[in-house]
Motif scaffolding. Structure first.
Motif, PDB file in Angstrom:
ATOM      1  N   THR A  30     -25.845  49.273  -9.641  1.00 23.66           N
ATOM      2  CA  THR A  30     -26.565  48.176 -10.280  1.00 23.66           C
ATOM      3  C   THR A  30     -27.894  47.985  -9.559  1.00 23.66           C
ATOM      4  O   THR A  30     -28.232  48.729  -8.639  1.00 23.66           O
ATOM      5  CB  THR A  30     -25.751  46.868 -10.206  1.00 23.66           C
ATOM      6  OG1 THR A  30     -25.750  46.391  -8.840  1.00 23.66           O
ATOM      7  CG2 THR A  30     -24.314  47.084 -10.649  1.00 23.66           C
ATOM      8  N   THR A  31     -28.621  46.967  -9.960  1.00 27.38           N
ATOM      9  CA  THR A  31     -29.888  46.696  -9.271  1.00 27.38           C
ATOM     10  C   THR A  31     -29.662  46.229  -7.836  1.00 27.38           C
ATOM     11  O   THR A  31     -30.600  46.242  -7.033  1.00 27.38           O
ATOM     12  CB  THR A  31     -30.695  45.632 -10.034  1.00 27.38           C
ATOM     13  OG1 THR A  31     -29.856  44.513 -10.328  1.00 27.38           O
ATOM     14  CG2 THR A  31     -31.245  46.201 -11.336  1.00 27.38           C
ATOM     15  N   VAL A  65     -27.664  51.640 -15.598  1.00 29.03           N
ATOM     16  CA  VAL A  65     -27.859  50.685 -14.505  1.00 29.03           C
ATOM     17  C   VAL A  65     -27.573  49.277 -15.019  1.00 29.03           C
ATOM     18  O   VAL A  65     -28.214  48.815 -15.961  1.00 29.03           O
ATOM     19  CB  VAL A  65     -29.299  50.748 -13.953  1.00 29.03           C
ATOM     20  CG1 VAL A  65     -29.437  49.820 -12.746  1.00 29.03           C
ATOM     21  CG2 VAL A  65     -29.686  52.170 -13.570  1.00 29.03           C
TER      22      VAL A  65
END
Length: 570
Positions: A144-145, A168
């Protein structure tokens, strides 16, 4: 006669010579000359390219090459892009990173393709390699971020941050703010595939600090007004992916945007242009004079818009477009792009059979006007044998010919004959051909042509084609340089699978799905060729005797230990 011996060179001289060998193939060849040269290659090789993460183990790699600084690693088979591989199939990068941290503490570059990359892996990477500089994630998933925040926070020497076509999850749009205010080393920055908004103030500050930035690829959340601000800060860009082109602009704002593009004299690659319309395309004309690559695969342009744009791109060598340009748009390509070497035409909606798209007429027009064309990926509605024969006569230097007729098993629409002679013409005429994708109605005759004439072919993709096992047997009996064979929905069975025994040792991989292969055939292959990994991916409701998806690859690491329940290693 006096026997000849290899000349003996001091180790320092050999090391110096080997550092100038940049091709992995050349290095592999010279390492076979003698033990001294083997060791010189072993100790001097700083870059490795592993095309299958299960073909070798991290321990074997490190033992062979102890001084590596740059690693490229590929994971899942290409058919994972089409959801034919279970999500838990494997290709987790973490074990590799743990091994690298112990033996490659000076690692500078990591390029991953179709690998599973968790946030924990990105955090481990950021903490473990103090001199890390370049990270490229292509078609990866699992992070993920939050993982991007770790890279931004702790990789203080980062020069390349390329996240392209990944899955993502965006847990926070503020990951860009994690770059410190003293960080200024980026040369390549690509986040074009992220779907969410980003902190533009943080992005603007980052771009203003990175004076050596050459490649900037932003996502569609960046507006035209914001793009204009970035171009003012970075007129030195060589590659640019724009944000959205759908913002409403006044005449004054348009002039300012056009002026910004006019100041970007060095742009050679342009992509993005999300939702671009004819109204705003003229703004980019001033930056088109030196373009060699134009990617319009996110812009549903019509033929007129493409014609106007291409008149400003005299040096174009690579062009990607959607089939919305139609045959008329491709006629403009033939008229305006004499230096074109690569053309890719993608379907705007592959599931809508009412879209007219492009036909053989468009590719014919390109072939007449672009004699240097050697790479084509072409999704079309219809073709004829005669058209393909003319296309390859006009452009005999094709190295990559990837043709997809949208309706499976479609014949020559004028003669109703199979498309055998079309692909026969391709392999007979294009002697440099390395990659071929075939489609349309094909009998075993097409594969007889391929096996007999495609002497330099390395990658062959087959779908909905062939009449019997004989088709695949012809490929295996011929094609001396074949390295990768991808087959789906074809009538090839055990006899075809087992016809490759002499080839599999030199091939990288074989993929077969929705064919007539049985579990017994796969077991026999595994027993006969113990140095191959023969994996069968089973569907939930399949017959126990049928091998739904077969993935065969050469390995020096033995069977892998992380297979999910749906994958049987034989």
């Amino acid at each position: 006669m006096e026997s000849t011996r290899s000349l003996s060179f001091p180790d320092k001289v050999l090391h110096r010579v080997f550092t100038h060998l940049t091709s992995n193939e050349d290095r592999n060849s010279v390492s076979l000359v003698c033990k001294t040269w083997y060791n010189a290659d072993r100790l001097s090789r700083s870059k490795v390219f592993i095309r299958n993460c299960y073909s070798v183990s991290p321990e074997i790699l490190i033992r062979r090459f102890p001084n590596v600084r740059c690693v490229t690693l590929k994971g899942k088979p290409r058919f994972s892009d089409f959801n034919l591989v279970p999500p838990d199939w494997g290709a987790d990068v973490h074990a590799w990173l743990v091994a690298f941290a112990d033996k490659y503490p000076l690692l500078e570059e990591l390029r991953l393709k179709r690998m599973v990359v968790s946030n924990a892996s990105l955090e481990f990477l950021a903490f473990s390699f103090q001199n890390f500089k370049r990270l490229s994630l292509f078609i990866c998933d699992g992070f993920t971020t939050d993982g991007l925040e770790a890279i931004a926070s702790y990789c203080k020497n980062l020069t390349e941050f390329d996240i392209q076509e990944n899955v993502v999850e965006d847990t926070s749009g503020s990951w860009l703010s994690y770059f410190s205010e003293s960080f200024a080393s980026l040369e390549v920055f690509n986040f074009s595939n992220l779907s969410s908004e980003v902190d533009f103030d943080a992005l603007e500050r980052l771009v203003s600090r990175c004076k050596s930035l050459k490649v900037l690829k932003v996502n569609r959340s960046v507006s035209l007004e914001q793009l204009q601000k970035l171009l003012v800060l970075a007129p030195q860009l060589v590659e640019l992916c724009t944000g959205s082109f759908s913002q409403e602009f006044s005449a004054h704002q348009f002039v300012e945007l056009e002026s910004c593009f006019n100041n970007c004299k060095n742009i050679q690659s342009l992509s993005g242009l999300f939702d671009a319309t004819a109204q705003y395309l003229p703004a980019i004309y001033p930056a088109c004079a030196n373009l060699t690559f134009l990617n319009l695969s996110y812009s549903a342009l019509g033929s007129d818009e493409l014609d106007e744009l291409l008149m400003h791109c005299p040096r174009l060598q690579r062009l990607w477009v959607l089939d919305t340009v139609g045959d008329k748009g491709l006629e403009s390509v033939g008229s305006n792009c004499p230096l074109l070497e690569e053309l890719r035409v993608f379907p705007s909606d592959p599931f809508d059979d009412t879209i007219q798209g492009v036909t053989e007429a468009g590719l014919l027009a390109v072939s007449f006007g672009c004699p240097r064309l050697h790479y084509v990926l072409y999704f079309c509605q219809q073709l004829t044998n005669a058209a393909v024969a003319t296309i390859v006569q006009n452009c005999p230097d094709f190295t990559h010919f990837r043709l997809c007729i949208m309706n499976p098993r479609q014949p020559d629409y004028l003669t109703n004959e199979p498309m055998d002679e079309a692909f026969g013409a391709v392999v007979k005429t294009c002697t440099k051909l390395q990659r071929l994708s075939v489609s349309g109605l094909l009998t075993d005759l097409a594969f007889e042509y391929i096996g007999k004439h495609a002497k330099n072919l390395e990658v062959l993709s087959i779908a909905f084609a062939g009449s019997s096992d004989r088709g695949m047997q012809c490929v295996m009996e011929g094609c001396p340089k074949i390295r990768k064979l991808e087959i789906r929905d074809c009538p090839f069975g055990d006899a075809a699978l087992l016809s490759g025994l002499e080839k599999y040792e030199s091939m990288r991989s074989l993929w077969m799905s929705s064919c007539n292969v049985t579990m017994d055939g796969c077991r026999l292959l595994a027993k006969t060729m113990p140095r191959l990994n023969v994996e069968v991916i089973k569907d939930d409701e399949s017959d126990d005797s049928h091998a739904d998806k077969v993935y065969v690859y050469r390995t020096v690491a033995g069977p892998r230990m992380d297979s999910p329940p749906s994958v049987f290693t034989l």
